[in-house]
Design an enzyme around this catalytic site. Structure first.
Site, mmCIF file in Angstrom:
data_model
loop_
_atom_site.group_PDB
_atom_site.id
_atom_site.type_symbol
_atom_site.label_atom_id
_atom_site.label_comp_id
_atom_site.label_asym_id
_atom_site.label_seq_id
_atom_site.Cartn_x
_atom_site.Cartn_y
_atom_site.Cartn_z
ATOM 1 N N ARG A 43 0.814 -1.239 0.000
ATOM 2 C CA ARG A 43 0.000 0.000 0.000
ATOM 3 C C ARG A 43 0.837 1.273 0.000
ATOM 4 N NH1 ARG A 43 -2.659 -3.427 2.793
ATOM 5 N NH2 ARG A 43 -0.737 -4.553 3.098
ATOM 6 N N THR A 44 1.980 1.251 0.642
ATOM 7 C CA THR A 44 2.783 2.485 0.643
ATOM 8 C C THR A 44 3.261 2.775 -0.780
ATOM 9 O OG1 THR A 44 3.465 2.059 2.920
ATOM 10 C CG2 THR A 44 4.772 3.650 1.683
ATOM 11 N N LYS A 95 25.798 -5.441 -5.168
ATOM 12 C CA LYS A 95 27.222 -5.376 -5.564
ATOM 13 C C LYS A 95 28.076 -4.734 -4.474
ATOM 14 C CE LYS A 95 25.734 -4.561 -10.329
ATOM 15 N NZ LYS A 95 25.645 -3.527 -11.380
ATOM 16 N N ARG A 124 12.273 3.282 1.289
ATOM 17 C CA ARG A 124 11.973 2.309 2.363
ATOM 18 C C ARG A 124 13.185 1.398 2.492
ATOM 19 N NH1 ARG A 124 6.641 -1.328 3.380
ATOM 20 N NH2 ARG A 124 5.956 0.700 4.172
ATOM 21 N N HIS A 157 7.632 5.585 10.312
ATOM 22 C CA HIS A 157 6.864 5.526 9.066
ATOM 23 C C HIS A 157 5.939 6.756 9.080
ATOM 24 C CE1 HIS A 157 4.884 4.086 5.624
ATOM 25 N NE2 HIS A 157 4.561 2.861 5.991
HETATM 26 C C1 NCD Z 1 3.415 -1.119 7.884
HETATM 27 C C2 NCD Z 1 4.903 -1.008 7.705
HETATM 28 O O1 NCD Z 1 5.447 -1.326 6.648
HETATM 29 O O2 NCD Z 1 5.531 -0.586 8.662
HETATM 30 N N1 NCD Z 1 2.748 -1.294 6.683
HETATM 31 C C3 NCD Z 1 2.350 -0.180 5.996
HETATM 32 O O3 NCD Z 1 3.149 0.526 5.415
HETATM 33 N N2 NCD Z 1 1.057 0.128 6.057
HETATM 34 C C4 NCD Z 1 3.002 -2.057 8.938
HETATM 35 C C5 NCD Z 1 3.450 -3.485 8.865
HETATM 36 O O4 NCD Z 1 4.191 -3.900 7.975
HETATM 37 O O5 NCD Z 1 3.051 -4.229 9.746
#
Ligand code: NCD
Length: 312
Positions: free
Chosen positions: A53-54, A83, A105, A133
């Protein structure tokens, strides 16, 4: 250059501004103003960890704003990281590729700050290991305001893996910026909130208590924010949980109809998703189960963020 690294950086005024902008984007209005800042600009997405979703909500947000997207998924295996390239080199190189903004990320806590400190391209932290996050927390805050009408004088029950969950950490910082809130952390002792957040809450006069008594806590909640055990990550301090203890934890923290029965009638149940076993499917039909609608706030909220960053 406007970087989004952690939720400590947001003021209540900023959160309010993001809230109003997101309301407009949800309605589909004010796109032309956004296009002024964003149209034709380039978002780079550099994802070293899995995301659904992100990634998608940043992509959709960018496209809605008339931006272009370039990306590396699975950058841990399919970028020059394999590498042996260090993150700072990757950011210095890609950041110079005429990008306008980069979402990153990464599995290392602090990686987004490291990338932002290079100051070659505006960085948005899409999750840095067990760190933070921030855009998830903004969409969580948006959802709370949308449903409860405010972000102050609320009792938040935040449950699950508080040690490794970056979303709960980012949310706790936001909650600490408003008066009258309190937080009840619900976690097994092995997954309790780390000291940095507890110290922050203490400094900001936000009462924080931690318990493993799920129902006692739920009864008091205006907002329940539940999370999954982040078993793909190591626990701080190298603590190990063996398989039988993990099963015990799983059952103890699994929410079902009986839990909903003790919650206030006007409480809401949120979750950053993905969920695993910790919220049973039977809960989904309850009108207080709001986590799917919460996720739908991701694209418009990220439109507001991209607009803010591009306008900088
Ligand atoms: C979360 C994350 O990646 O921290 N997911 C998200 O981005 N909605 C929560 C999770 O992975 O549990």
């Amino acid at each position: 250059m406007r970087h989004i690294v952690g939720t400590q950086q947001f003021t209540p005024e900023f959160i309010e501004r993001m809230y109003h902008r997101t309301v407009e984007f949800k309605k589909g209005s004010h796109l032309s103003k956004a296009n002024e800042h964003c149209k034709g600009r380039i978002l780079g997405s550099l994802f070293y960890e899995p995301s659904t979703r992100t990634r998608w909500s940043f992509d959709v947000a960018a496209i809605k704003l008339g931006m272009h997207v370039v990306f590396s998924d699975n950058a841990k295996d399919f970028s020059s990281a394999i590498k042996g390239e260090v993150l700072s080199d990757t950011i210095r190189v890609l950041g110079g590729f005429m990008l306008d903004v980069m979402v990153i990320r990464h599995s290392d806590e602090g990686s987004a700050q490291e990338a932002a400190d290079l100051n070659v391209v505006p960085i948005i932290n899409g999750g840095d290991g067990i760190g933070q996050h921030p855009t998830q927390a903004l969409l969580d805050a948006f959802t709370v305001i949308e449903k409860k009408g405010r972000l102050d004088h609320l009792t938040f029950v935040i449950g699950g893996d508080l040690a490794r969950g970056r979303t709960v950490r980012s949310l706790a910082y936001l909650i600490g910026k408003y008066p009258g809130n309190r937080i009840i952390g619900v976690a097994p002792p092995e997954m309790g909130m780390r000291a940095d957040i507890k110290d922050y809450l203490l400094r900001h006069n936000v009462p924080y208590q931690e318990t493993d008594q799920v129902e006692d806590a739920l009864q008091q909640a205006d907002v329940v924010y539940w999370t999954r055990p982040q078993n793909e990550r190591a626990l701080p301090g190298g603590i190990k949980i063996d398989a039988s203890r993990m099963v015990e934890i799983m059952y103890h923290f699994m929410l079902g109809s009986a839990h909903l029965a003790v919650m206030k009638k006007d409480a809401i149940l949120l979750h950053p998703l993905p969920r695993t076993f910790e919220i049973r499917k039977e809960v989904d039909l309850d009108p207080r189960a709001w986590f799917i609608q919460q996720s739908h706030n991701g694209p418009p909220l990220r439109m507001s963020i991209l607009e803010y960053v591009c306008a900088g």
